[in-house]
Scaffold this active site. Structure first.
Site, mmCIF file in Angstrom:
data_model
loop_
_atom_site.group_PDB
_atom_site.id
_atom_site.type_symbol
_atom_site.label_atom_id
_atom_site.label_comp_id
_atom_site.label_asym_id
_atom_site.label_seq_id
_atom_site.Cartn_x
_atom_site.Cartn_y
_atom_site.Cartn_z
ATOM 1 N N ASP A 98 74.771 3.537 -51.351
ATOM 2 C CA ASP A 98 75.526 2.635 -52.195
ATOM 3 C C ASP A 98 76.241 1.638 -51.305
ATOM 4 O O ASP A 98 76.820 2.020 -50.290
ATOM 5 C CB ASP A 98 76.573 3.431 -52.993
ATOM 6 C CG ASP A 98 76.516 3.125 -54.467
ATOM 7 O OD1 ASP A 98 76.719 1.949 -54.823
ATOM 8 O OD2 ASP A 98 76.271 4.042 -55.263
ATOM 9 N N ASP A 199 76.707 -2.130 -55.546
ATOM 10 C CA ASP A 199 77.701 -1.775 -56.549
ATOM 11 C C ASP A 199 78.454 -3.003 -57.057
ATOM 12 O O ASP A 199 78.933 -3.819 -56.259
ATOM 13 C CB ASP A 199 78.702 -0.811 -55.894
ATOM 14 C CG ASP A 199 79.756 -0.338 -56.866
ATOM 15 O OD1 ASP A 199 79.421 0.443 -57.760
ATOM 16 O OD2 ASP A 199 80.923 -0.759 -56.734
ATOM 17 N N GLU A 256 73.397 -3.761 -59.170
ATOM 18 C CA GLU A 256 74.057 -3.396 -60.420
ATOM 19 C C GLU A 256 74.502 -4.701 -61.067
ATOM 20 O O GLU A 256 75.623 -5.157 -60.865
ATOM 21 C CB GLU A 256 75.256 -2.471 -60.171
ATOM 22 C CG GLU A 256 75.814 -1.925 -61.480
ATOM 23 C CD GLU A 256 77.204 -1.291 -61.375
ATOM 24 O OE1 GLU A 256 77.536 -0.499 -62.259
ATOM 25 O OE2 GLU A 256 77.957 -1.602 -60.436
ATOM 26 N N HIS A 328 75.396 7.762 -63.064
ATOM 27 C CA HIS A 328 76.683 8.454 -62.922
ATOM 28 C C HIS A 328 77.807 7.814 -63.739
ATOM 29 O O HIS A 328 78.920 8.327 -63.739
ATOM 30 C CB HIS A 328 77.070 8.493 -61.446
ATOM 31 C CG HIS A 328 77.362 7.112 -60.913
ATOM 32 N ND1 HIS A 328 76.389 6.141 -60.797
ATOM 33 C CD2 HIS A 328 78.512 6.530 -60.529
ATOM 34 C CE1 HIS A 328 76.939 5.032 -60.346
ATOM 35 N NE2 HIS A 328 78.227 5.225 -60.175
ATOM 36 N N ASP A 329 77.528 6.676 -64.366
ATOM 37 C CA ASP A 329 78.552 5.997 -65.167
ATOM 38 C C ASP A 329 78.307 6.153 -66.662
ATOM 39 O O ASP A 329 79.023 5.549 -67.475
ATOM 40 C CB ASP A 329 78.556 4.484 -64.867
ATOM 41 C CG ASP A 329 79.054 4.177 -63.474
ATOM 42 O OD1 ASP A 329 79.891 4.936 -62.956
ATOM 43 O OD2 ASP A 329 78.604 3.159 -62.900
HETATM 44 C C1 GLC Z 1 80.212 0.623 -60.308
HETATM 45 C C2 GLC Z 1 80.008 2.095 -60.092
HETATM 46 C C3 GLC Z 1 81.138 2.838 -60.730
HETATM 47 C C4 GLC Z 1 82.419 2.403 -60.074
HETATM 48 C C5 GLC Z 1 82.576 0.885 -60.077
HETATM 49 C C6 GLC Z 1 83.615 0.455 -59.092
HETATM 50 O O1 GLC Z 1 80.169 0.268 -61.643
HETATM 51 O O2 GLC Z 1 78.762 2.486 -60.576
HETATM 52 O O3 GLC Z 1 80.989 4.228 -60.645
HETATM 53 O O4 GLC Z 1 83.507 2.968 -60.756
HETATM 54 O O5 GLC Z 1 81.401 0.217 -59.716
HETATM 55 O O6 GLC Z 1 83.141 0.592 -57.786
#
Ligand code: GLC
Ligand code: CA
Length: 559
Positions: A98, A199, A256, A328-329
């Site tokens: 990540d 991310d 993302e 994971h979100d």
């Molecule tokens: C992304 C991650 C998430 C995190 C956020 C802040 O959305 O997937 O888990 O809380 O970024 O880093």
């Protein structure tokens, strides 16, 4: 299209904290991942994405990094990481980490130095502002609730954090900061890392100067989505990063990206795009409200189908989406997209086949391959996830009772995906011999890998077959590069499409309903049409069509 090494792979996301614990502290670790590499190999995985394992105070489960060059002791050591890279290489598994560079932790030395002198060198690594006429620089709402501006103790400065206050945003406008980031990326790629998942990357470009936007809730604040929609010029940063670090290493990069603007897809994920692929979040976003989870609506199978096809159409001829049903979100895909009555092994395989066979790079989130489901949380105190805690407050403020608020949390919580992997029916699902950091889903006695591994009809075996099919030289070209041609789109409860390759045609069809349905396919099916995979023993077809039983999915080669 120029072929790249990652096109034909299947990717797998590991949430290290909940994967496998080797030292009985109840926290999954890197040695645990090494121990399970053979398992991933057996499954057929070619790329593994690790959620963050860097040094972290863990305000947001590792998405708050205090040192990009260190492994957090709870996960192991740098030697463990090197060993993981080496062992993965032996098994032809590419490791992707990540890359969390929209923000770091407030415990990162950069930020600590910055707070000592907000106008100095490190101050310029972040965004520091003062109030003007008693007002904060902007009314943006942080993703985790409240203003994005936090006072620096003992001064009249405020710093920007679009996520948690322990996650100060890095100032990408500063070339010095960008250099530091590229240096760090290079350092990891030199170690043999295959690439990164980026991310929250869309947040690195802020619309400046800071100003207020129309508020969308009684708190007077404005959703970050609306703010980012007003930002332009992110391409300058992303192109630079691509050219400086990703390209020279042929690194795999997956963004993302929630909100590529219309017409921007090629910039993000085209052959010459910033990233190798971006996640398809259309289904994830469908039904979500800016008012919060309590005002959101879970997508129906019809919504799901429409979203998938829309994304596919949009990306056709451009590049690749990374396809997911969970991460994971998010809640577990089978608990979210499947109606209650369809949450059976057969239903889980149906959803698997339908998303997996779409064009793109399929990502499997740990536990998805054994059909792990949502956990039931009875009280907010059982929940660890910071976004659930915030949404719980939003629910209560909106007047929901505690019970109703928990219902909402149980629909959307990020902790559903974060419960430990269910390896076996033993104590703590075989995840640890200690006390797991987050409660194991009590359904581990029935849903676990041990119970499925040698069962040819298990969800696990079905995933294995899906991956093997994608790898099969006879079909790979079509499955990876073939067009998606939706059919019978108007038929409620049926999701079906062709994958059209060079002289080859594969039909993927599924029935979300519980009763048998017939689809007419005169002219498409012949006597030699061949079933490649199905989640039911019998496939009823003739030269004019196919009868799908309740929750049946079929993949067949049309000859
Ligand atoms: C992304 C991650 C998430 C995190 C956020 C802040 O959305 O997937 O888990 O809380 O970024 O880093
Ligand atoms: Ca451990």
């Amino acid at each position: 299209m120029k072929k790249e090494w990652w096109h034909g792979k299947t990717a797998y996301q590991i949430y290290p904290k909940s994967f496998y614990d080797t030292n009985q502290d109840g926290i999954g670790d890197i040695p645990g991942i090494i121990e399970k590499l053979d398992y991933l190999k057996e499954l057929g995985v070619g790329i593994v994405w690790l959620s963050p394992v860097y040094l972290t105070p863990c305000a947001d489960q590792g998405y708050d990094i205090a040192d990009y060059y260190q492994i957090d002791p709870m996960f192991g050591t740098m030697e463990d990481m090197d060993c993981l890279l080496e062992e993965a290489r032996k098994r032809k598994i590419a490791i992707v980490m990540d890359l969390v560079v929209n923000h770091c932790s407030d415990e990162h030395p950069w930020f600590q130095r910055a707070c000592e002198d907000p106008e100095g060198e490190y101050g310029n690594f972040f965004y520091f502002e003062k109030k003007k006429d008693g007002r904060l620089p902007s009314n943006w709402r942080s993703y985790f609730g409240g203003s994005v501006w936090e006072p620096v103790e003992g001064s009249d400065w405020y710093y920007l954090h679009v996520f948690h206050k322990k996650q100060p945003d890095l100032n990408w406008e500063n070339p010095k900061l960008r250099e530091k980031i590229y240096e760090m990326i290079q350092w990891w790629l030199d170690k043999g890392l295959a690439g990164f998942r980026l991310d929250a990357i869309i947040n690195i470009k802020k619309p400046l100067p800071f100003r207020d936007y129309p508020s969308d809730r009684p708190d007077g604040l404005c959703d970050m989505g609306a703010v980012l929609a007003d930002a332009s010029g992110i391409g300058t940063f992303l192109r630079e990063m691509r050219d400086r670090v990703f390209r020279p290493y042929q690194a795999f990069s997956v963004g993302e990206v929630f909100n590529a603007k219309e017409g921007e897809l090629a910039d993000f994920a085209g052959e010459d795009g910033y990233f190798s692929a971006i996640f398809d979040f259309r289904q994830t976003i469908e039904g979500k409200s800016t008012d919060g989870w309590y005002a959101s609506r879970i997508p129906t199978p019809e919504d799901y189908k429409r979203c998938c096809f829309q994304s596919q159409r949009e990306m056709e001829g451009i590049g690749f989406y990374a396809n997911i049903i969970e991460n994971h979100d998010e809640p577990r895909g089978v608990s979210y997209y499947l109606p209650q009555e369809a949450r059976t092994d057969r239903g889980k395989k149906l959803l698997a086949a339908l998303y997996f066979m779409l064009k793109g790079i399929p990502f499997i989130y740990q536990g998805q391959e054994i059909g792990m489901e949502n956990m039931e949380y009875h009280s907010i105190d059982e929940v660890d996830d910071i976004s659930s805690k915030e949404e719980y407050l939003v629910c209560r403020k909106a007047g929901l009772s505690e019970a109703k608020a928990m219902e909402v949390i149980n629909q959307y919580s990020r902790d559903h995906a974060r419960t430990p992997f269910q390896w076996s029916g033993e104590e703590a699902a075989g995840f640890t011999k200690g006390k797991p950091w987050l409660r194991v889903n009590p359904n581990y006695k029935t849903i676990n890998l041990m119970a499925q591994k040698d069962d040819p009809d298990s969800v696990f075996s079905f995933y294995k077959k899906l991956i093997a099919l994608r790898q099969d030289p006879q079909y790979q070209e079509t499955i990876v590069y073939g067009r998606v041609e939706p059919i019978w789109e108007e038929m409620q409860g049926i999701m079906a499409y062709f994958r059209q390759g060079n002289g080859q045609r594969i039909l993927v069809a599924g029935n979300f309903g519980l009763y048998a349905r017939r689809i007419e396919l005169a002219g498409d099916l012949g006597r030699d049409s061949k079933v490649l995979l199905s989640n039911a023993e019998e496939v009823k077809m003739d030269e004019t069509g196919l009868t799908l039983q309740g929750l049946q999915a079929v993949i067949l080669e049309c000859i």
